[in-house]
Write a protein that holds these residues in place. Structure first.
Motif, short mmCIF file in Angstrom:
data_model
loop_
_atom_site.label_atom_id
_atom_site.label_comp_id
_atom_site.label_asym_id
_atom_site.label_seq_id
_atom_site.Cartn_x
_atom_site.Cartn_y
_atom_site.Cartn_z
N LEU A 39 0.82 -1.21 0.00
CA LEU A 39 0.00 0.00 0.00
C LEU A 39 0.86 1.26 0.00
N ALA A 40 1.97 1.25 0.71
CA ALA A 40 2.85 2.42 0.72
C ALA A 40 3.40 2.69 -0.68
N ALA A 41 3.77 1.63 -1.40
CA ALA A 41 4.29 1.81 -2.76
C ALA A 41 3.21 2.37 -3.69
N GLU A 42 1.99 1.88 -3.55
CA GLU A 42 0.89 2.36 -4.39
C GLU A 42 0.59 3.83 -4.10
N LEU A 43 0.60 4.20 -2.84
CA LEU A 43 0.31 5.60 -2.48
C LEU A 43 1.43 6.53 -2.92
N ALA A 223 -8.03 11.36 9.55
CA ALA A 223 -7.06 11.97 10.45
C ALA A 223 -6.14 10.90 11.03
N SER A 224 -4.90 11.27 11.27
CA SER A 224 -3.93 10.35 11.85
C SER A 224 -4.10 10.33 13.36
N HIS A 225 -3.95 9.13 13.94
CA HIS A 225 -4.10 8.98 15.39
C HIS A 225 -2.91 8.23 15.96
N ALA A 226 -1.75 8.47 15.37
CA ALA A 226 -0.55 7.78 15.83
C ALA A 226 -0.11 8.35 17.17
N GLY A 227 0.00 7.49 18.16
CA GLY A 227 0.41 7.93 19.49
C GLY A 227 1.90 8.18 19.56
N ALA A 228 2.30 8.97 20.50
CA ALA A 228 3.72 9.29 20.66
C ALA A 228 4.49 8.03 21.02
N GLY A 229 5.59 7.79 20.33
CA GLY A 229 6.42 6.65 20.63
C GLY A 229 5.95 5.35 20.01
N LYS A 230 4.80 5.33 19.35
CA LYS A 230 4.29 4.11 18.75
C LYS A 230 4.71 4.04 17.29
N ALA A 231 4.95 2.81 16.85
CA ALA A 231 5.35 2.61 15.46
C ALA A 231 4.18 2.93 14.54
N VAL A 232 4.47 3.59 13.46
CA VAL A 232 3.45 3.96 12.47
C VAL A 232 3.80 3.27 11.17
N ALA A 233 2.81 2.63 10.56
CA ALA A 233 3.05 1.96 9.30
C ALA A 233 3.42 2.97 8.22
N GLN A 234 4.25 2.52 7.30
CA GLN A 234 4.69 3.42 6.24
C GLN A 234 3.53 3.87 5.36
N TRP A 235 2.54 2.99 5.18
CA TRP A 235 1.42 3.37 4.32
C TRP A 235 0.59 4.50 4.96
N GLU A 236 0.55 4.54 6.29
CA GLU A 236 -0.17 5.64 6.94
C GLU A 236 0.53 6.97 6.68
N CYS A 237 1.86 6.96 6.74
CA CYS A 237 2.61 8.18 6.44
C CYS A 237 2.39 8.59 4.99
N ALA A 238 2.42 7.61 4.08
CA ALA A 238 2.21 7.91 2.66
C ALA A 238 0.80 8.45 2.42
N GLN A 240 -1.05 10.17 4.55
CA GLN A 240 -1.11 11.54 5.02
C GLN A 240 -0.47 12.50 4.02
N GLU A 241 0.60 12.07 3.36
CA GLU A 241 1.24 12.91 2.35
C GLU A 241 0.32 13.12 1.15
N GLN A 243 -2.99 12.94 1.15
CA GLN A 243 -4.10 13.80 1.57
C GLN A 243 -3.68 15.25 1.68
N ARG A 244 -2.49 15.48 2.21
CA ARG A 244 -2.01 16.86 2.33
C ARG A 244 -1.86 17.50 0.96
N HIS A 245 -1.29 16.75 0.01
CA HIS A 245 -1.11 17.27 -1.34
C HIS A 245 -2.45 17.57 -2.00
N VAL A 246 -3.41 16.67 -1.87
CA VAL A 246 -4.72 16.86 -2.48
C VAL A 246 -5.42 18.06 -1.85
N ARG A 247 -5.37 18.17 -0.53
CA ARG A 247 -6.02 19.30 0.14
C ARG A 247 -5.44 20.63 -0.32
N GLU A 248 -4.13 20.70 -0.42
CA GLU A 248 -3.50 21.96 -0.83
C GLU A 248 -3.95 22.36 -2.23
N GLU A 249 -3.94 21.42 -3.16
CA GLU A 249 -4.33 21.73 -4.54
C GLU A 249 -5.81 22.08 -4.64
#
Length: 342
Positions: A39-43, A223-238, A240-241, A243-249
């Protein structure tokens, strides 16, 4: 008072002979699942494609296709019971899927409106191109343009309601997937469920904004709900990126009072250009008419693409909903009656 040596012997005698093993230390970097890598690669590819910006129909079609793939992956790997997923999450996902299905049904109505828009535009061109109809042709062309304006108003009002519902859905659907060390482990299906829901919201939220002639709301997302110090999957980071790009445009185009989707913006510009010729009489310049015909054709192709993709997503969401309802019933101890396949 005891001597120090005696005190130490007394203390050590009360200790257990075998100390408990220390808890296992989580590996770093975290072990990535096959689902996370896929999923991270697709995103990443969806975000970085220079040939298909997020304001294009091609990008929206790809986003819908990725959402379809995520639903299929969930259904194909779904166990009979929701191991590692709490009942409240399953029930909430059942409701969320119903709302996504309602949004897909609403998109079909909006796509029908876009087809009506293109048809009205062709009618206006028909009466303006040869210029032999006189005032009667001008009146018929004006009536066709009035139909275009009515479609713009109706489509915008309906999608504003849809966008509000999707925004609330995105606020509820926080990213909180578990990240198991291996596929098939408890929590693996929680990750697939979270990913399927997030991708559906991404595609449906972008579609809700893109089909409006005058977008009024920001594009919805998860919305992201990653807690402090907890591992976050790479696809979640991708995600968010993306979504941020789409929102800006989309926000930039919304503030400029133009459609978020380039093909719809071009169609509106063509209508304005053709309508501007009415001031000089019931005749349209050939170059303006040719450009308008191309925009009509592009809009028809876009509508056909979206109809296929939305129908495909709708079918997969129904399959996901059936899986979720089975999980919910089994969790409550209900026996399922399965009919034999014919």
């Amino acid at each position: 008072m005891k001597k120090p040596s005696a005190l130490l012997r007394s203390f050590s005698s009360r200790l257990p002979t075998r100390l408990a093993q220390s808890p296992a230390v989580a590996p770093w970097p975290p072990v990535r699942t096959a689902y996370d890598r896929w999923l991270a690669a697709e995103l990443d590819e969806l975000r970085a494609d220079p040939l298909a910006p997020c304001t294009s129909a091609a990008w929206l079609g790809r986003a819908l296709g990725l959402a379809v793939a995520a639903q299929r992956r969930l259904v194909s790997s779904a166990p009979e019971t929701a191991t590692g997923i709490d009942q409240k999450t399953v029930d909430q996902c059942v409701e969320d899927t119903a709302e996504l299905l309602d949004a897909c049904a609403g998109f079909r109505d909006r796509l029908d409106m876009l087809r009506t828009y293109a048809t009205a535009m062709r009618v206006a061109l028909h009466w303006l191109e040869d210029g032999n109809g006189g005032e009667a042709a001008g009146r018929r062309a004006a009536a066709a343009f009035a139909e275009c304006e009515a479609v713009e108003r109706r489509c915008g009002a309906e999608l504003a309601k849809c966008g509000s519902s999707l925004r609330k859905l995105g606020e509820r659907a926080l990213l909180h997937a578990k990240h198991p060390a291996a596929a098939g482990a408890p929590g693996a299906h929680d990750e697939a469920l979270s990913g399927a829901r997030a991708l559906a919201l991404l595609a449906v939220g972008a579609m809700g904004a893109a089909l409006a002639f005058r977008p009024r709301r920001a594009v919805s997302g998860v919305a992201s709900h990653a807690g402090a110090g907890k591992a976050v999957a790479q696809w979640e980071c991708a995600l968010q990126e993306v979504q941020r790009h789409v929102r800006e445009e989309y926000d930039r185009r919304r503030k400029d009072a133009v459609p978020c989707m380039a093909e719809l913006d071009a169609a509106m510009a063509a209508v304005r250009a053709v309508r501007g010729t009415l001031a000089g009489g019931p005749r349209c310049e050939e170059t303006v008419a040719a450009a308008a015909r191309r925009r009509c054709h592009e809009l028809d192709e876009t509508v056909a693409l979206f109809e296929d993709k939305v129908d495909e997503l709708r079918r997969e969401l129904i399959a996901v909903r059936m899986v979720l309802m089975e999980w919910a019933q089994r969790a409550r101890g209900h026996e399922l009656l399965r009919l034999p396949r014919i």
